[in-house]
Structures are given as C-alpha cells and as structure tokens.
Design a protein around this motif. Sequence first.
Motif, PDB file in Angstrom:
ATOM      1  N   GLY A  17       0.884  -1.327   0.054  1.00 35.84           N
ATOM      2  CA  GLY A  17      -0.056   0.036   0.055  1.00 35.84           C
ATOM      3  C   GLY A  17       0.946   1.147  -0.075  1.00 35.84           C
ATOM      4  N   GLY A  18       1.870   1.256   0.770  1.00 36.55           N
ATOM      5  CA  GLY A  18       2.816   2.358   0.957  1.00 36.55           C
ATOM      6  C   GLY A  18       3.560   2.759  -0.302  1.00 36.55           C
ATOM      7  N   LEU A  19       3.940   1.737  -1.415  1.00 38.14           N
ATOM      8  CA  LEU A  19       4.773   1.728  -2.427  1.00 38.14           C
ATOM      9  C   LEU A  19       3.750   2.051  -3.628  1.00 38.14           C
ATOM     10  CD1 LEU A  19       7.069  -1.420  -2.374  1.00 38.14           C
ATOM     11  CD2 LEU A  19       7.677   0.911  -2.037  1.00 38.14           C
ATOM     12  N   VAL A  20       2.496   1.687  -3.390  1.00 29.66           N
ATOM     13  CA  VAL A  20       1.404   2.124  -4.438  1.00 29.66           C
ATOM     14  C   VAL A  20       1.305   3.649  -4.168  1.00 29.66           C
ATOM     15  CG1 VAL A  20      -1.103   2.081  -4.971  1.00 29.66           C
ATOM     16  CG2 VAL A  20       0.265  -0.110  -4.892  1.00 29.66           C
ATOM     17  N   PRO A  25       0.255   7.630  -6.634  1.00 23.05           N
ATOM     18  CA  PRO A  25      -0.548   8.423  -5.849  1.00 23.05           C
ATOM     19  C   PRO A  25      -1.844   8.560  -6.702  1.00 23.05           C
ATOM     20  CG  PRO A  25       1.199   9.924  -6.578  1.00 23.05           C
ATOM     21  CD  PRO A  25       1.545   8.515  -7.128  1.00 23.05           C
ATOM     22  N   ASP A  26      -2.140   8.464  -8.004  1.00 16.28           N
ATOM     23  CA  ASP A  26      -3.162   8.734  -8.391  1.00 16.28           C
ATOM     24  C   ASP A  26      -4.593   7.639  -8.284  1.00 16.28           C
ATOM     25  OD1 ASP A  26      -1.579   7.178 -10.089  1.00 16.28           O
ATOM     26  OD2 ASP A  26      -2.859   7.315 -11.771  1.00 16.28           O
ATOM     27  N   PHE A 157       1.490  13.718   1.519  1.00 17.61           N
ATOM     28  CA  PHE A 157       0.980  12.227   1.048  1.00 17.61           C
ATOM     29  C   PHE A 157       2.281  11.452   0.704  1.00 17.61           C
ATOM     30  CE2 PHE A 157      -0.197   9.345  -2.315  1.00 17.61           C
ATOM     31  CZ  PHE A 157      -1.553   8.886  -1.934  1.00 17.61           C
ATOM     32  N   LYS A 158       3.282  11.811   0.223  1.00 20.08           N
ATOM     33  CA  LYS A 158       4.269  10.894  -0.122  1.00 20.08           C
ATOM     34  C   LYS A 158       5.182  10.586   1.251  1.00 20.08           C
ATOM     35  CE  LYS A 158       6.095  10.859  -4.154  1.00 20.08           C
ATOM     36  NZ  LYS A 158       6.847  10.846  -5.369  1.00 20.08           N
ATOM     37  N   LEU A 159       5.096  11.272   2.275  1.00 21.25           N
ATOM     38  CA  LEU A 159       5.720  11.215   3.224  1.00 21.25           C
ATOM     39  C   LEU A 159       4.926  10.070   4.027  1.00 21.25           C
ATOM     40  CD1 LEU A 159       8.024  12.116   5.274  1.00 21.25           C
ATOM     41  CD2 LEU A 159       6.256  13.671   6.320  1.00 21.25           C
ATOM     42  N   ALA A 160       3.456  10.075   4.059  1.00 17.83           N
ATOM     43  CA  ALA A 160       2.668   9.087   4.748  1.00 17.83           C
ATOM     44  C   ALA A 160       2.773   7.670   4.100  1.00 17.83           C
ATOM     45  CB  ALA A 160       1.385   9.766   4.679  1.00 17.83           C
ATOM     46  N   ALA A 166       7.839   1.777   5.656  1.00 22.27           N
ATOM     47  CA  ALA A 166       8.583   1.504   6.337  1.00 22.27           C
ATOM     48  C   ALA A 166       7.996   0.764   7.789  1.00 22.27           C
ATOM     49  CB  ALA A 166       8.962   2.880   6.843  1.00 22.27           C
ATOM     50  N   VAL A 167       6.705   1.059   8.116  1.00 22.04           N
ATOM     51  CA  VAL A 167       6.350   0.178   8.974  1.00 22.04           C
ATOM     52  C   VAL A 167       6.025  -1.130   8.426  1.00 22.04           C
ATOM     53  CG1 VAL A 167       4.156  -0.192  10.457  1.00 22.04           C
ATOM     54  CG2 VAL A 167       4.992   2.282  10.255  1.00 22.04           C
ATOM     55  N   GLY A 168       5.478  -1.231   7.068  1.00 22.23           N
ATOM     56  CA  GLY A 168       5.471  -2.437   6.575  1.00 22.23           C
ATOM     57  C   GLY A 168       6.832  -3.297   6.609  1.00 22.23           C
TER      58      GLY A 168
END
Length: 179
Positions: A17-20, A25-26, A157-160, A166-168
Amino acid sequence: MSLQWIAIIIGLLATGGGLVGVFRPDLVKRFAEVFPRSVFPAWIFTALCCLLGAREAGAMNMGAVDVIKPYIPFMAVAVFFASVYYMKELLAPRALGGFLCLISVPIVRTASQSGEPFFQVLVTVMYLLVIYGIVLLMSPWYFRKCYEPFLKNAQLFKLAAVGKAAVGIVLVLLGALVY
C-alpha cells in the motif's frame, strides 16, 4: 496462524500500500474518492464482520446461553442479510471500521500469547487500527476527513506513503527474523 505469518502478511500489505502511494498516488486518490459510497466493499466488509463476529462468539464462554452456539452461524448469515437490506447507511467506511475492530481480536490474542520478543510492535499497530476502526464506526465521514489533508498536499501524501511502507518493512523483518 502463527505470529510470524501474521506479521509478514500485514507487513506485505502495508508495504504494498505504501509503495502504491509512492509510485501511483493517482490510484490511491481515486480509491479514497470512490470508496466512501461504494456498496460492494461495504457488503464484503459486512460479510467479513459477520464471519469474524460469529467466530469469536462461538469461541467465547457464554455460560447459561451456551445452548445457542450451534445457531451462531445462522444468526451471522441473518445479520448480514438484515444489514444489507435494512441499513440505509451501510457505508463502506463504517463496515471497514467494524472489520478493523474485529480482525484485531485474534491477532492481538495470538501476539500476546506468543511470548515472542517485540510482539508489542504488532499489538501497537493493531490497537491503532482499532482506534481508527472505532472512529469509522461512529462517524464514517471521518474517512474523508482523515485523508483530505494528505490528498491536498503532495509532499505530506508521499511522506505518509513512505512511512506506511517503512512500518510494513519493519513488520516483515520482525516476522521473518524475530518471530
């Protein structure tokens, strides 16, 4: 399921999810716009909630009313159909909130009974999801309110998204190397 696989699966989901969010981001923004009023995800999450609720109810000691345990699966199916048919406000965020609260129960139980080092990391993640789930159950419109600041600010958005990835990765590493 073992704590190792739980951490790896949740870690892979969070990393994906983070990498997507980082690279596309779209897609995440489109999902955040469409999800709150979607009927199909609401039905899926409601079905999962009924399944998890029936599982937990069947596993608990009910004392004098233990005689109803054989009927719990039928009651879960009835609750699902009643929810879909009668709830005019069966919103996907509300159903997601219920799912987040219910899925945390077996995961926290498994983690706390494992005795593994750093099991508190996974428990903390799950408790944060429970808090978010409770907010969504009580006020499903907070789904949009929580995401609006991220959708309007590309850097935030990118930071989140990087933080989620990172948590993943931390959860995958804990599952692969520690648990």
